[in-house]
Design a protein around this motif. Structure first.
Motif, PDB file in Angstrom:
ATOM      1  N   LEU A 197       0.939  -0.738  -0.006  1.00  0.00           N
ATOM      2  CA  LEU A 197       0.227   0.024  -0.173  1.00  0.00           C
ATOM      3  C   LEU A 197       0.577   1.290  -0.140  1.00  0.00           C
ATOM      4  N   TYR A 198       0.406   2.142  -0.718  1.00  0.00           N
ATOM      5  CA  TYR A 198       1.336   3.590  -0.606  1.00  0.00           C
ATOM      6  C   TYR A 198       0.351   4.665  -0.824  1.00  0.00           C
ATOM      7  N   ALA A 199       0.783   5.316   0.281  1.00  0.00           N
ATOM      8  CA  ALA A 199       0.648   6.790   0.974  1.00  0.00           C
ATOM      9  C   ALA A 199       1.338   7.719   0.375  1.00  0.00           C
ATOM     10  N   ARG A 200       0.831   8.666  -0.061  1.00  0.00           N
ATOM     11  CA  ARG A 200       0.823  10.419   0.106  1.00  0.00           C
ATOM     12  C   ARG A 200       0.203  11.389   1.320  1.00  0.00           C
ATOM     13  N   ARG A 201       0.523  12.080   1.547  1.00  0.00           N
ATOM     14  CA  ARG A 201      -0.066  12.840   2.251  1.00  0.00           C
ATOM     15  C   ARG A 201      -0.542  14.298   1.350  1.00  0.00           C
TER      16      ARG A 201
END
Length: 201
Positions: A197-201
């Motif tokens: 899983l990739y998460a970006r602010r």
């Protein structure tokens, strides 16, 4: 088509089998420096491009513009490969090059093929296990996060939203024949053990 191709950390034996095949199949192979040129040379005669090591943003932009115009004619007609040390999506100039080419030649498509990155190569070179969470940065503030083994992605996302993360991508069984890529609301409640899983602010 312009393909960003990871050439690994510099040892010719760490080129992937896929990288070798793509180097042979390309209509032209472009490289940003001598080390990359030496890695490519056994398979193709590469086109050397000038990417100066400088903090002068104006000079960098000029070189990117010039290099984009050298690559575009090949990418418009066939397969142009841009071979880069490490992996083309980690701290590389490839994404900036794509932005400039898109501005002048929006019909050109892009994709990347992974190489062994310095992040994973470091652990092998130093002979150290990396088993817990860790941060990778070029000195700037971290704006994204990668979560391995994301078997319950919706639950993870709920927690990450509380920390200010807003954009999410889940890749399940990457590079297997049944690989799936989910974005935003498409992300399922449960996922395969081999999920990232990739998460970006």
């Amino acid at each position: 088509m312009l393909l960003g191709l990871g050439l690994g950390p510099g040892n010719p034996e760490l080129l992937t089998i896929r990288a070798v095949r793509l180097l042979k199949e390309a209509d032209a192979v472009f490289v940003p420096g001598r080390i990359a040129a030496d890695l490519v040379a056994p398979y193709r005669t590469p086109v050397m491009l000038d990417f100066p090591m400088t903090d002068d943003e104006h000079r960098i932009r000029e070189c990117l513009e010039s290099n984009a115009e050298k690559i575009a004619p090949v990418a418009l007609k066939g397969l142009a490969v841009f071979g880069i040390l490490g992996d083309p999506n980690f701290f590389s100039t490839f994404s900036r090059l794509c932005e400039i080419i898109t501005a002048h030649h929006p019909v050109i498509e892009f994709r990347t093929e992974p190489g062994i990155s310095s992040i994973t190569a470091f652990a092998a070179a130093a002979n150290i296990p990396v088993a817990g969470g860790f941060e990778v940065t070029d000195g700037s503030k971290s704006s994204s996060l990668i979560r391995l083994k994301a078997r319950h992605p919706k639950k993870i996302i709920a927690n990450l939203k509380e920390e200010g993360y807003r954009d999410f991508i889940l890749v399940e069984r990457m590079f297997f024949p049944d690989m799936k890529v989910y974005r935003g609301d498409e992300i399922p409640e449960k996922s395969d053990y081999m999920s990232v899983l990739y998460a970006r602010r």
